[in-house]
Motif scaffolding. Structure first.
Motif, short mmCIF file in Angstrom:
data_model
loop_
_atom_site.label_atom_id
_atom_site.label_comp_id
_atom_site.label_asym_id
_atom_site.label_seq_id
_atom_site.Cartn_x
_atom_site.Cartn_y
_atom_site.Cartn_z
N SER A 1 -17.89 64.17 65.91
CA SER A 1 -17.82 64.92 67.17
C SER A 1 -18.67 64.29 68.28
CB SER A 1 -18.25 66.37 66.95
OG SER A 1 -19.55 66.41 66.39
N PHE A 2 -19.23 63.10 68.02
CA PHE A 2 -20.08 62.43 69.02
C PHE A 2 -19.26 61.42 69.81
CE2 PHE A 2 -23.43 63.80 66.10
CZ PHE A 2 -24.40 64.27 66.99
N LYS A 3 -19.50 61.40 71.10
CA LYS A 3 -18.95 60.35 71.97
C LYS A 3 -19.96 59.22 72.03
CE LYS A 3 -17.74 59.39 76.77
NZ LYS A 3 -17.68 59.93 78.16
N VAL A 4 -19.49 58.00 71.88
CA VAL A 4 -20.37 56.83 71.86
C VAL A 4 -20.22 56.09 73.18
CG1 VAL A 4 -20.97 54.68 70.68
CG2 VAL A 4 -20.11 56.62 69.36
N ASP A 5 -21.32 55.95 73.90
CA ASP A 5 -21.34 55.20 75.17
C ASP A 5 -22.01 53.85 74.93
OD1 ASP A 5 -20.19 57.27 76.66
OD2 ASP A 5 -22.14 58.26 76.88
N GLU A 6 -21.18 52.82 75.01
CA GLU A 6 -21.68 51.45 74.84
C GLU A 6 -22.20 50.92 76.16
OE1 GLU A 6 -22.49 47.53 73.73
OE2 GLU A 6 -22.22 49.32 72.49
N TRP A 7 -23.32 50.20 76.11
CA TRP A 7 -23.92 49.60 77.30
C TRP A 7 -24.00 48.09 77.06
CZ3 TRP A 7 -25.12 52.61 81.53
CH2 TRP A 7 -25.11 53.99 81.33
N PRO A 8 -22.97 47.34 77.47
CA PRO A 8 -22.99 45.88 77.25
C PRO A 8 -24.20 45.22 77.90
CG PRO A 8 -20.80 46.62 77.91
CD PRO A 8 -21.72 47.78 78.12
N GLY A 9 -24.82 44.34 77.17
CA GLY A 9 -25.99 43.63 77.69
C GLY A 9 -27.29 44.39 77.53
N GLU A 10 -27.23 45.65 77.07
CA GLU A 10 -28.43 46.45 76.86
C GLU A 10 -28.77 46.51 75.38
OE1 GLU A 10 -30.32 47.67 79.15
OE2 GLU A 10 -29.06 47.22 80.89
N GLN A 11 -30.01 46.93 75.08
CA GLN A 11 -30.47 46.98 73.70
C GLN A 11 -30.36 48.38 73.10
OE1 GLN A 11 -34.07 44.69 72.74
NE2 GLN A 11 -34.18 44.10 74.87
N TRP A 12 -29.55 49.21 73.68
CA TRP A 12 -29.42 50.56 73.16
C TRP A 12 -28.04 51.12 73.49
CZ3 TRP A 12 -28.89 54.62 76.79
CH2 TRP A 12 -29.08 54.23 78.12
N ILE A 13 -27.68 52.22 72.81
CA ILE A 13 -26.44 52.96 73.09
C ILE A 13 -26.80 54.44 73.17
CG2 ILE A 13 -25.01 51.25 71.92
CD1 ILE A 13 -24.80 53.25 69.58
N ARG A 14 -25.84 55.26 73.61
CA ARG A 14 -26.08 56.70 73.70
C ARG A 14 -24.92 57.46 73.06
NH1 ARG A 14 -27.38 59.09 79.45
NH2 ARG A 14 -29.45 58.33 78.87
N LEU A 15 -25.27 58.46 72.30
CA LEU A 15 -24.30 59.37 71.72
C LEU A 15 -24.53 60.75 72.32
CD1 LEU A 15 -24.94 57.08 69.45
CD2 LEU A 15 -23.72 58.63 67.92
N SER A 16 -23.47 61.51 72.50
CA SER A 16 -23.62 62.85 73.07
C SER A 16 -22.52 63.76 72.53
CB SER A 16 -23.56 62.80 74.61
OG SER A 16 -22.33 62.26 75.04
N ARG A 17 -22.82 65.07 72.56
CA ARG A 17 -21.86 66.08 72.13
C ARG A 17 -22.31 67.46 72.59
NH1 ARG A 17 -22.07 68.22 66.04
NH2 ARG A 17 -20.94 69.86 67.17
N LYS A 18 -21.37 68.37 72.64
CA LYS A 18 -21.66 69.75 72.92
C LYS A 18 -21.81 70.48 71.59
CE LYS A 18 -21.18 69.72 77.48
NZ LYS A 18 -22.25 70.11 78.43
N PHE A 19 -22.66 71.51 71.61
CA PHE A 19 -22.88 72.28 70.39
C PHE A 19 -23.08 73.75 70.78
CE2 PHE A 19 -25.49 74.03 66.92
CZ PHE A 19 -24.71 73.64 65.85
N GLY A 20 -22.23 74.58 70.23
CA GLY A 20 -22.32 75.99 70.58
C GLY A 20 -21.89 76.24 72.01
N GLU A 21 -22.38 77.33 72.56
CA GLU A 21 -21.97 77.75 73.90
C GLU A 21 -22.71 76.98 75.01
OE1 GLU A 21 -22.42 81.92 74.26
OE2 GLU A 21 -20.89 82.40 72.74
N ASN A 22 -24.00 76.77 74.84
CA ASN A 22 -24.76 76.17 75.94
C ASN A 22 -25.68 75.04 75.51
OD1 ASN A 22 -26.52 77.71 74.49
ND2 ASN A 22 -27.61 78.53 76.26
N GLU A 23 -25.54 74.58 74.30
CA GLU A 23 -26.42 73.51 73.81
C GLU A 23 -25.73 72.16 73.95
OE1 GLU A 23 -29.06 75.94 70.46
OE2 GLU A 23 -27.83 74.24 69.88
N GLU A 24 -26.54 71.17 74.28
CA GLU A 24 -26.06 69.79 74.40
C GLU A 24 -27.01 68.88 73.65
OE1 GLU A 24 -24.78 66.52 77.85
OE2 GLU A 24 -25.77 68.41 78.39
N ILE A 25 -26.44 67.91 72.97
CA ILE A 25 -27.25 66.98 72.18
C ILE A 25 -26.99 65.57 72.69
CG2 ILE A 25 -27.74 66.09 69.86
CD1 ILE A 25 -26.41 68.75 68.84
#
Length: 278
Positions: free
Chosen positions: A125-149
């Protein structure tokens, strides 16, 4: 007194007086010359001092080197061209060797285990955001009614030995993972600092912070392993309910291995392109 004796004495007196007068004359001339030397100005010294006063100040060593180089260049213009030609030839040879090594390394990496050029864009359920040329990536998702991870994941940042490294045995790579849990806009953030090993997630720190980045040195609580064992267990359970599991750690290691190949190959290509420019 006999005349002969008188005549003899007179002759003798005259004979003695002449040398004496000669000595007096010689001494007088010597004294006069001596006085002249003392009273007559030293013309050569005068002109010498005057010449020194009119001369410009002595030039520095730096000016001397500049004049010498200028003189050498005027006399030997071909030498300067020859030196420039040799420098260009050496530079061209170095660049040729670097380009050859880079091409060989790129070819080796692509033939040995080519990277997947289209990285995975989601995991469960995670969306993966790739950052070319960077040393990190970001994952994100919604959880429940108002929580975000949101999860920020670094590339491999260190490793630990597994077995005897001297015998060529393997090492275990480490990934740092920052998990932020948000509850509505403007709320504080519950942050987990975790280690992602090839097959497990390990919590290192838990603390709350403001939504914006922290300033100063706030209190971040005790080390995770200093907490009560039951509390540690429940916090692991809390992460698992939001999808932060050992399977995620395994996925991240595979993803980062592919990203490491892509970034390394791209880095070599960028260096090669720069050197090839004329």
């Amino acid at each position: 007194m006999p005349p002969s004796l008188i005549l003899s004495n007179v002759t003798t007196s005259k004979t003695l007086v002449k040398p004496y007068q000669s000595q007096r004359s010689t001494m007088a001339h010597r004294l006069i010359r001596s006085l002249r030397r003392r009273t007559t100005p030293n013309v050569s010294s005068y002109f010498h001092s005057k010449t020194l006063i009119q001369q410009p100040p002595p030039r520095s060593f730096h000016h001397f080197i500049q004049e010498k180089q200028s003189f050498t260049h005027k006399l030997n213009p071909l030498d300067e061209q020859r030196r420039n030609y040799i420098s260009e030839m050496r530079k061209s040879a170095f660049e040729g060797n670097i380009l050859r090594l880079l091409r060989n390394e790129i070819q080796y990496e692509l033939e040995r285990s080519p990277p997947t050029q289209q990285p995975v864009q989601e995991f469960v359920s995670f969306k993966v955001d790739e950052w070319p040329g960077e040393q990190w990536i970001r994952l994100s998702r919604k959880f429940g009614e108002n929580e975000e991870i949101k999860i920020e994941v670094t590339m491999f940042d260190h490793s630990i030995p597994v077995g005897d490294v001297a015998k060529g045995e393997d090492v275990q790579l480490h990934i740092t993972m920052i998990v932020d849990v948000f509850k509505g806009d403007g709320s504080d953030v519950l942050e987990f600092v975790c280690s992602a090993w090839p097959d497990s997630v390990e919590i290192q720190k838990v603390f709350t912070r403001r939504h914006e980045w922290m300033t100063g040195h706030p209190y971040l609580g005790p080390g995770f392993k200093e907490l009560d064992d039951k509390l540690q267990y429940m916090l692991y359970e809390f992460l698992e309910t939001m999808g932060i599991t050992d399977d995620l750690a395994t996925f991240l290691h595979g993803y980062m291995k592919n990203k490491d190949k892509i970034e390394f190959t791209q880095w070599m290509g960028n260096v090669k392109s720069f050197i090839e420019k004329k």
